[in-house]
Design an enzyme around this catalytic site. Structure first.
Site, PDB file in Angstrom:
ATOM      1  N   TYR A  17       0.842  -1.201   0.000  1.00 25.37           N
ATOM      2  CA  TYR A  17       0.000   0.000   0.000  1.00 25.37           C
ATOM      3  C   TYR A  17       0.877   1.251   0.000  1.00 25.37           C
ATOM      4  O   TYR A  17       0.710   2.151  -0.825  1.00 25.37           O
ATOM      5  CB  TYR A  17      -0.919  -0.060   1.221  1.00 25.37           C
ATOM      6  CG  TYR A  17      -1.825   1.117   1.427  1.00 25.37           C
ATOM      7  CD1 TYR A  17      -2.998   1.248   0.702  1.00 25.37           C
ATOM      8  CD2 TYR A  17      -1.535   2.086   2.385  1.00 25.37           C
ATOM      9  CE1 TYR A  17      -3.857   2.317   0.913  1.00 25.37           C
ATOM     10  CE2 TYR A  17      -2.388   3.152   2.604  1.00 25.37           C
ATOM     11  CZ  TYR A  17      -3.541   3.265   1.868  1.00 25.37           C
ATOM     12  OH  TYR A  17      -4.389   4.329   2.081  1.00 25.37           O
ATOM     13  N   ASP A  41     -12.179   7.327   5.640  1.00 22.07           N
ATOM     14  CA  ASP A  41     -10.980   8.150   5.819  1.00 22.07           C
ATOM     15  C   ASP A  41     -11.343   9.625   5.705  1.00 22.07           C
ATOM     16  O   ASP A  41     -11.531  10.121   4.603  1.00 22.07           O
ATOM     17  CB  ASP A  41      -9.947   7.772   4.772  1.00 22.07           C
ATOM     18  CG  ASP A  41      -8.608   8.483   4.959  1.00 22.07           C
ATOM     19  OD1 ASP A  41      -8.488   9.344   5.848  1.00 22.07           O
ATOM     20  OD2 ASP A  41      -7.672   8.173   4.198  1.00 22.07           O
ATOM     21  N   ASP A 103      -3.987   3.975  10.082  1.00 16.17           N
ATOM     22  CA  ASP A 103      -5.010   3.243   9.352  1.00 16.17           C
ATOM     23  C   ASP A 103      -5.144   1.843   9.942  1.00 16.17           C
ATOM     24  O   ASP A 103      -4.177   1.069   9.941  1.00 16.17           O
ATOM     25  CB  ASP A 103      -4.649   3.110   7.871  1.00 16.17           C
ATOM     26  CG  ASP A 103      -4.812   4.407   7.101  1.00 16.17           C
ATOM     27  OD1 ASP A 103      -5.202   5.434   7.700  1.00 16.17           O
ATOM     28  OD2 ASP A 103      -4.537   4.393   5.886  1.00 16.17           O
TER      29      ASP A 103
END
Length: 130
Positions: A17, A41, A103
């Site tokens: 990612y 997000d 995250d």
């Protein structure tokens, strides 16, 4: 009993990612997500699903986004892992910004992200360091 991905598999996906965003590879980032994935997000905003995820990452690349992990990727005893990072980007017509984020991601048995929840708020955003 359902299988969960290994910590190594989840951490490898988190590193991919980072690497794909930093390389400007929107399609490659999108491929890390399961077809039914949900991105929130930041937490509290409208979730992104389906084709909106591809558009989200196209914008991410267009904003010249750069992710810098600030701690090792964290695994779990289950199907979740955590990425703690600073992200810098330039929104259209704006100055370069930095967000300090974490995250939390959930993964399917194939190691694809099924859920990404970004922890950051107004106090975590500011001008990028020059």
């Amino acid at each position: 009993m359902s299988r969960v991905p290994t910590q190594a598999a989840m951490k490898a996906t988190l590193q991919a990612y980072v690497d794909r965003i930093n390389a400007g590879d929107a399609a490659g980032v999108t491929a890390l997500f399961a077809p039914d994935a949900v991105i929130e997000d930041p937490i509290g905003s409208t979730p992104h699903t389906g084709e909106a995820i591809a558009a989200w990452f196209a914008d991410t690349v267009a904003y010249q986004t750069r992710i810098t992990p600030v701690a090792p990727h964290r695994g779990s005893h289950g199907d979740e892992a955590l990425l703690v990072f600073d992200v810098e980007f330039t929104p259209p017509g704006g100055e370069r910004l930095r967000i300090r984020s974490a995250d939390a991601c959930r993964f399917d048995t194939a190691g694809r992200i099924t859920s990404l929840r970004a922890f950051w708020g107004p106090d975590d955003i500011g001008p990028a360091e020059s």
